[in-house]
Design a protein around this motif. Structure first.
Motif, mmCIF file in Angstrom:
data_model
loop_
_atom_site.group_PDB
_atom_site.id
_atom_site.type_symbol
_atom_site.label_atom_id
_atom_site.label_comp_id
_atom_site.label_asym_id
_atom_site.label_seq_id
_atom_site.Cartn_x
_atom_site.Cartn_y
_atom_site.Cartn_z
ATOM 1 N N GLN A 1 0.852 -1.184 0.000
ATOM 2 C CA GLN A 1 0.000 0.000 0.000
ATOM 3 C C GLN A 1 0.888 1.234 0.000
ATOM 4 O OE1 GLN A 1 -2.527 0.257 3.376
ATOM 5 N NE2 GLN A 1 -3.874 1.775 2.456
ATOM 6 N N PHE A 2 0.559 2.204 -0.813
ATOM 7 C CA PHE A 2 1.347 3.411 -0.900
ATOM 8 C C PHE A 2 0.965 4.361 0.227
ATOM 9 C CE2 PHE A 2 3.223 1.814 -4.448
ATOM 10 C CZ PHE A 2 2.419 1.684 -5.562
ATOM 11 N N LYS A 3 1.936 4.682 1.048
ATOM 12 C CA LYS A 3 1.728 5.597 2.165
ATOM 13 C C LYS A 3 3.033 6.320 2.461
ATOM 14 C CE LYS A 3 -2.468 4.802 3.878
ATOM 15 N NZ LYS A 3 -3.493 5.865 4.075
ATOM 16 N N PHE A 4 2.904 7.406 3.187
ATOM 17 C CA PHE A 4 4.087 8.055 3.729
ATOM 18 C C PHE A 4 4.258 7.605 5.183
ATOM 19 C CE2 PHE A 4 5.801 10.999 0.682
ATOM 20 C CZ PHE A 4 4.765 11.179 -0.219
ATOM 21 N N VAL A 5 5.487 7.551 5.615
ATOM 22 C CA VAL A 5 5.799 7.192 7.000
ATOM 23 C C VAL A 5 6.495 8.382 7.646
ATOM 24 C CG1 VAL A 5 7.025 5.623 8.523
ATOM 25 C CG2 VAL A 5 6.010 4.761 6.408
ATOM 26 N N GLU A 6 5.838 8.935 8.659
ATOM 27 C CA GLU A 6 6.397 10.084 9.370
ATOM 28 C C GLU A 6 7.043 9.621 10.680
ATOM 29 O OE1 GLU A 6 2.388 11.185 7.429
ATOM 30 O OE2 GLU A 6 3.078 9.690 8.874
ATOM 31 N N SER A 7 8.128 10.257 11.060
ATOM 32 C CA SER A 7 8.800 9.908 12.306
ATOM 33 C C SER A 7 9.594 11.104 12.823
ATOM 34 C CB SER A 7 9.741 8.718 12.092
ATOM 35 O OG SER A 7 10.771 9.048 11.182
ATOM 36 N N GLY A 8 10.081 10.958 14.051
ATOM 37 C CA GLY A 8 10.949 11.988 14.620
ATOM 38 C C GLY A 8 10.295 12.877 15.654
ATOM 39 N N HIS A 116 -5.467 20.006 -3.334
ATOM 40 C CA HIS A 116 -4.128 20.070 -3.897
ATOM 41 C C HIS A 116 -3.170 19.055 -3.291
ATOM 42 C CE1 HIS A 116 -4.666 23.679 -6.373
ATOM 43 N NE2 HIS A 116 -5.517 24.041 -5.437
ATOM 44 N N TYR A 117 -3.643 18.250 -2.350
ATOM 45 C CA TYR A 117 -2.745 17.232 -1.810
ATOM 46 C C TYR A 117 -3.499 15.933 -1.565
ATOM 47 C CZ TYR A 117 -4.486 19.267 2.623
ATOM 48 O OH TYR A 117 -5.261 19.755 3.639
ATOM 49 N N ALA A 118 -2.722 14.847 -1.487
ATOM 50 C CA ALA A 118 -3.290 13.511 -1.411
ATOM 51 C C ALA A 118 -3.388 13.054 0.039
ATOM 52 C CB ALA A 118 -2.426 12.541 -2.216
ATOM 53 N N LYS A 119 -4.522 13.305 0.660
ATOM 54 C CA LYS A 119 -4.714 12.897 2.051
ATOM 55 C C LYS A 119 -4.700 11.389 2.215
ATOM 56 C CE LYS A 119 -7.517 14.983 4.816
ATOM 57 N NZ LYS A 119 -8.736 15.579 5.416
ATOM 58 N N ASP A 120 -5.016 10.665 1.146
ATOM 59 C CA ASP A 120 -5.046 9.206 1.276
ATOM 60 C C ASP A 120 -3.645 8.610 1.393
ATOM 61 O OD1 ASP A 120 -5.396 8.196 -2.212
ATOM 62 O OD2 ASP A 120 -4.503 9.983 -1.320
ATOM 63 N N LEU A 121 -2.608 9.429 1.195
ATOM 64 C CA LEU A 121 -1.244 8.927 1.341
ATOM 65 C C LEU A 121 -0.645 9.246 2.713
ATOM 66 C CD1 LEU A 121 0.316 9.802 -2.149
ATOM 67 C CD2 LEU A 121 -0.693 7.649 -1.384
#
Length: 132
Positions: A1-8, A116-121
């Protein structure tokens, strides 16, 4: 599944610094506009900073006063948000995502609203807590 992974994220004292990372899962940052967004309790999502991964062009939320810096490392496929002089108003869950269209610009992504942005990612986000 295409997603972003945030950390920090984490706990930081007022005036301190924090470095957030954004890594896409399953795809690369090539030819993308990437943006950091945040949501504090009871408030809507708001754009923080956006960067064109190809050109390095950036756009920042006016109210940040130059305290944050967004950058990208294409070799590491990572977009970073350096947060300096953090204050309580910066406390929120931080998310990152890509522009919704090939033609999305850093300005349209950061100021144009949700279309203007992809919330599903968006990933799970990373929590930033500011407290002494």
């Amino acid at each position: 599944q295409f997603k972003f992974v945030e950390s920090g994220g984490g706990l930081v004292q007022p005036g301190g610094s924090l470095r957030l990372s954004c890594v896409p899962s399953g795809f690369t940052l090539d030819y993308s506009v990437i943006g950091w967004f945040r949501q504090a309790p009871g408030r809507p999502h708001e754009a923080v900073a956006c960067i064109n991964s190809n050109t390095g062009r950036t756009y920042y939320r006016d109210s940040l006063g130059g305290r944050f810096a967004i950058s990208r490392d294409m070799a590491k496929n990572t977009v970073t948000l350096q947060m300096n002089k953090v204050n309580p108003s910066d406390a929120a869950v931080y998310y990152c995502t890509a522009g919704a269209f090939r033609a999305t610009t850093v300005q349209s992504m950061c100021t144009g609203g949700e279309r203007h942005y992809a919330k599903d990612l968006w990933g799970e986000g990373t929590q930033v807590t500011v407290s002494s």
